[in-house]
Motif scaffolding. Structure first.
Motif, mmCIF file in Angstrom:
data_model
loop_
_atom_site.group_PDB
_atom_site.id
_atom_site.type_symbol
_atom_site.label_atom_id
_atom_site.label_comp_id
_atom_site.label_asym_id
_atom_site.label_seq_id
_atom_site.Cartn_x
_atom_site.Cartn_y
_atom_site.Cartn_z
ATOM 1 N N PHE A 186 -28.121 5.660 33.297
ATOM 2 C CA PHE A 186 -27.128 6.716 33.479
ATOM 3 C C PHE A 186 -26.410 6.539 34.813
ATOM 4 O O PHE A 186 -26.918 5.883 35.722
ATOM 5 C CB PHE A 186 -27.770 8.107 33.392
ATOM 6 C CG PHE A 186 -28.843 8.372 34.420
ATOM 7 C CD1 PHE A 186 -28.536 8.958 35.639
ATOM 8 C CD2 PHE A 186 -30.164 8.044 34.156
ATOM 9 C CE1 PHE A 186 -29.519 9.212 36.572
ATOM 10 C CE2 PHE A 186 -31.162 8.288 35.081
ATOM 11 C CZ PHE A 186 -30.837 8.875 36.298
ATOM 12 N N SER A 188 -25.412 7.947 38.114
ATOM 13 C CA SER A 188 -25.906 8.996 39.003
ATOM 14 C C SER A 188 -24.822 9.521 39.931
ATOM 15 O O SER A 188 -24.658 10.722 40.104
ATOM 16 C CB SER A 188 -27.091 8.478 39.818
ATOM 17 O OG SER A 188 -27.515 9.442 40.769
ATOM 18 N N LYS A 229 -29.125 14.233 44.400
ATOM 19 C CA LYS A 229 -29.143 14.855 43.079
ATOM 20 C C LYS A 229 -30.547 14.813 42.500
ATOM 21 O O LYS A 229 -31.269 13.822 42.660
ATOM 22 C CB LYS A 229 -28.167 14.152 42.127
ATOM 23 C CG LYS A 229 -26.701 14.294 42.523
ATOM 24 C CD LYS A 229 -25.792 13.656 41.484
ATOM 25 C CE LYS A 229 -24.327 13.816 41.868
ATOM 26 N NZ LYS A 229 -23.405 13.238 40.851
ATOM 27 N N TRP A 231 -32.499 14.757 39.043
ATOM 28 C CA TRP A 231 -32.250 14.412 37.644
ATOM 29 C C TRP A 231 -33.480 14.701 36.799
ATOM 30 O O TRP A 231 -34.622 14.462 37.217
ATOM 31 C CB TRP A 231 -31.882 12.939 37.510
ATOM 32 C CG TRP A 231 -30.529 12.605 38.052
ATOM 33 C CD1 TRP A 231 -30.218 12.251 39.330
ATOM 34 C CD2 TRP A 231 -29.302 12.602 37.326
ATOM 35 N NE1 TRP A 231 -28.862 12.029 39.456
ATOM 36 C CE2 TRP A 231 -28.270 12.233 38.237
ATOM 37 C CE3 TRP A 231 -28.956 12.865 36.006
ATOM 38 C CZ2 TRP A 231 -26.939 12.120 37.855
ATOM 39 C CZ3 TRP A 231 -27.624 12.752 35.621
ATOM 40 C CH2 TRP A 231 -26.633 12.393 36.543
ATOM 41 N N LYS A 232 -33.224 15.202 35.581
ATOM 42 C CA LYS A 232 -34.275 15.395 34.580
ATOM 43 C C LYS A 232 -34.082 14.365 33.476
ATOM 44 O O LYS A 232 -32.994 14.258 32.901
ATOM 45 C CB LYS A 232 -34.206 16.799 33.994
ATOM 46 C CG LYS A 232 -35.203 17.050 32.878
ATOM 47 C CD LYS A 232 -35.039 18.434 32.281
ATOM 48 C CE LYS A 232 -36.004 18.667 31.115
ATOM 49 N NZ LYS A 232 -35.837 20.006 30.511
ATOM 50 N N GLU A 274 -32.367 11.502 27.334
ATOM 51 C CA GLU A 274 -31.272 12.181 28.009
ATOM 52 C C GLU A 274 -31.567 12.296 29.499
ATOM 53 O O GLU A 274 -32.707 12.562 29.903
ATOM 54 C CB GLU A 274 -31.071 13.587 27.442
ATOM 55 C CG GLU A 274 -30.647 13.604 25.990
ATOM 56 C CD GLU A 274 -30.499 15.014 25.472
ATOM 57 O OE1 GLU A 274 -29.573 15.270 24.685
ATOM 58 O OE2 GLU A 274 -31.321 15.875 25.862
ATOM 59 N N THR A 276 -30.090 14.481 32.666
ATOM 60 C CA THR A 276 -29.202 15.586 33.016
ATOM 61 C C THR A 276 -29.415 15.963 34.480
ATOM 62 O O THR A 276 -30.561 16.057 34.943
ATOM 63 C CB THR A 276 -29.478 16.813 32.134
ATOM 64 O OG1 THR A 276 -30.874 17.160 32.238
ATOM 65 C CG2 THR A 276 -29.149 16.513 30.687
ATOM 66 N N ARG A 278 -30.022 18.424 37.278
ATOM 67 C CA ARG A 278 -30.486 19.807 37.372
ATOM 68 C C ARG A 278 -30.084 20.462 38.687
ATOM 69 O O ARG A 278 -29.899 21.665 38.756
ATOM 70 C CB ARG A 278 -32.014 19.855 37.214
ATOM 71 C CG ARG A 278 -32.516 19.305 35.888
ATOM 72 C CD ARG A 278 -31.858 20.000 34.712
ATOM 73 N NE ARG A 278 -32.132 21.441 34.730
ATOM 74 C CZ ARG A 278 -33.162 22.022 34.129
ATOM 75 N NH1 ARG A 278 -34.017 21.274 33.443
ATOM 76 N NH2 ARG A 278 -33.342 23.326 34.187
#
Length: 556
Positions: A186, A188, A229, A231-232, A274, A276, A278
């Protein structure tokens, strides 16, 4: 009175720094509290005490991993190191003693470990179409195992995070247990622009830190120069169907057309991972973030830039507490910058940070809200005979790490790795030369800016082995028990699965043997800056430009 230990096998060096006493005499074999010291441990340390290292003859395993990255040019650090000089003190020497040979029952050291290639990953191979960026953005900038070692995360200069998952063991393919496959990818961070300062903010991932897993999802922190950040990362293999207010394509339905109520159900679907965001922690750093560290309470973490360290709560994104601020009122009076910072692994109130002057400060947040006054100050006085024009630059600490036990601190400067005991501030207990053969080439390294490279260092799971990187895609490993060291190379020429890594040697002068490489032939554009070690096994990861190498102990 000397105690006879016939049942113990001691393996150490008579001149090891751990055996140096402040007063040059041998005391009883006991811990600082006066109670007998347990076996297989290190006891003592501090003013007026002595240290004895003993271990049972049990084979230990060590693992090794290396990584490589391009030159990190931090303008504030480079210009500061070029333009400032620091005062030195007289070289402090402790009196030393030699243990009588009658006290020691020497035994042969355990055999050295053999390392094999598990797999090699190339960044442009992972996502060549999804991210059609330049080769520069594919350079891996950080590598980090999670707390169990089942996941391995890498960040690159393009702002991407790639997560690898360990292959599950099968009865038919036991050797595949050490392999890692791509689990999730992903974006970031994105490139940004600070319009107030007319500065471009790079998307490069500087650090990644995992949080302990509490449920089925994984959480990690990633940071670029300005923004952190949370991230989950979670899995989804079912999707809901049968909404009342939405149709099958997700569009809202006219309430007038709804005549019956349906109970939504979950239908199986292909597994999807996934990622995402948070939490986004922004607008708190004026200078480039160089470190993030998760506290042992798992409720807070800290982020450090060149002049300040901030403390954050995971639930609060619009506010942070400044716990260290070394910025002077007049920037012309600036004498040092913060280079790295880390929390103690067990005590949530304690943290350390290193500086470009080669010093380490231990701070206790219980003493004051603003930790401008340190609790302990670690510094090794410089030998005036070794002082040169480059002394201040090569003494700058690029990385600091607590041991897993929390008893020791490891620091990496340009030429050495040092291990400090928390109870002894005036000198390190161990010093390892990483590439001392480059001391004669500091002038050329200064001209091509390689002297400002920031090498990282890592412990193995038992704190018995240290690993760090060097040039020519070499990485070094030092065994603290046997005092052996090895130099290995991460290269695509020797990257076939299960290929054995052969030790490499650098020839300084004179005749060069067949298996040696001349110091003049080293490629300084190939460097191992970042490494990671599995928390409990002999598996290591090494990043070299856009290549990720995973090695494991042959016995593993």
């Amino acid at each position: 009175m000397l105690l006879s230990l016939p049942a113990l096998h001691l393996q150490t060096s008579e001149h090891h720094p751990l055996f140096q006493l402040p007063h040059g005499r041998l005391g009883p074999w006991c811990s600082p509290t006066g109670s007998p010291a347990p076996l297989s441990c290190e006891t003592g340390c501090g003013e007026g005490t002595w240290i004895l290292v003993c271990r049972l003859l049990v084979p230990t395993q060590v693992s090794l991993l290396s990584m490589e990255e391009d030159i990190d040019t931090r303008k504030i650090n480079n210009s500061f190191l070029r333009d400032h000089s620091y005062a030195t003190e007289e070289h402090f020497r402790l009196a030393s003693f030699s243990l009588p040979s009658s006290l020691l029952n020497w035994s042969k050291p355990p055999p050295s470990r053999t390392w094999t290639v598990v797999m090699t990953y190339q960044q442009d191979y992972l996502s060549p179409c999804l991210y059609p960026l330049s080769a520069l953005s594919d350079i891996i900038s950080t590598v980090e195992f999670n707390h169990t070692g089942e996941l391995l995360a890498t960040g690159d200069k393009g702002g991407r995070v790639v997560i690898f998952q360990r292959e599950q063991e099968s009865k038919n393919q036991v050797h595949r247990r050490g392999e890692y496959n791509v689990y999730s990818t992903f974006q970031s961070h994105e490139p940004e622009f600070d319009y107030l300062k007319s500065l471009e903010i790079e998307e490069k991932i500087n650090k990644i830190r995992w949080l302990p897993q509490q449920n089925a999802a994984y959480f990690l922190l990633s940071t670029n120069d300005k923004t952190v950040k949370l991230w989950k990362v979670s899995e989804r293999d079912k999707r809901p169907e049968g909404y009342n207010l939405k149709d099958e394509e997700g569009r809202l339905r006219d309430p007038a057309t709804i005549t019956t109520l349906r109970v939504p159900v979950l239908r199986p679907m292909d597994l999807m991972v996934e990622a995402t965001p948070r939490r986004v922690f922004a607008n708190a750093h004026t200078y480039h973030i160089n470190s993030i560290s998760v506290n042992s309470d798992y409720e807070t973490y800290m982020s450090a830039d060149d002049l300040r360290i901030n403390l954050w709560n995971f639930e609060i994104t619009n506010q942070s507490f400044n716990i260290v601020d070394i910025k002077p009122a007049n920037m012309e009076e600036l004498t040092e910058v913060i280079t790295a910072a880390e929390f103690h692994p067990h005590h949530c109130n304690t943290f350390v940070y290193s500086s470009s002057k080669g010093t380490i400060r231990l701070c206790d947040m219980r003493a004051s809200a603003l930790c401008d006054r340190h609790t302990k100050f670690f510094e090794e006085p410089e030998d005036p005979s070794n002082r040169s024009f480059f002394s201040e630059i090569i003494s700058s600490i690029s990385d600091v790490k607590f041991s897993h036990s929390g008893r020791y601190i490891m620091t990496r400067d340009y030429l050495t790795v040092k291990v400090w005991d928390l109870n002894m501030e005036n000198r390190p207990i161990e010093t390892y030369q990483v590439h001392d053969y480059l001391r004669s080439k500091l002038c050329s390294l200064y001209e091509n800016d390689c002297i400002f490279d920031k090498f990282e260092c890592v412990w193995n799971g038992s704190d018995s082995v240290i690993m760090t990187g060097s040039y020519n895609n070499f990485f070094r490993m030092f065994d603290r028990n046997t005092k052996r060291d090895v130099t290995l190379e991460a290269s695509r020429e020797n990257s076939k699965p299960r290929a054995i890594l052969k030790p490499r040697k650098v020839c300084v002068g004179g005749k060069r043997r067949k298996d040696e490489i001349s110091v003049d032939s080293l490629d300084f554009s190939k460097k191992i800056l970042h490494t990671a070690w599995h928390p409990s096994e002999n598996i290591i990861a090494v990043a070299a430009t856009n290549n990720l190498y995973i090695f494991q102990d042959k016995v593993n």
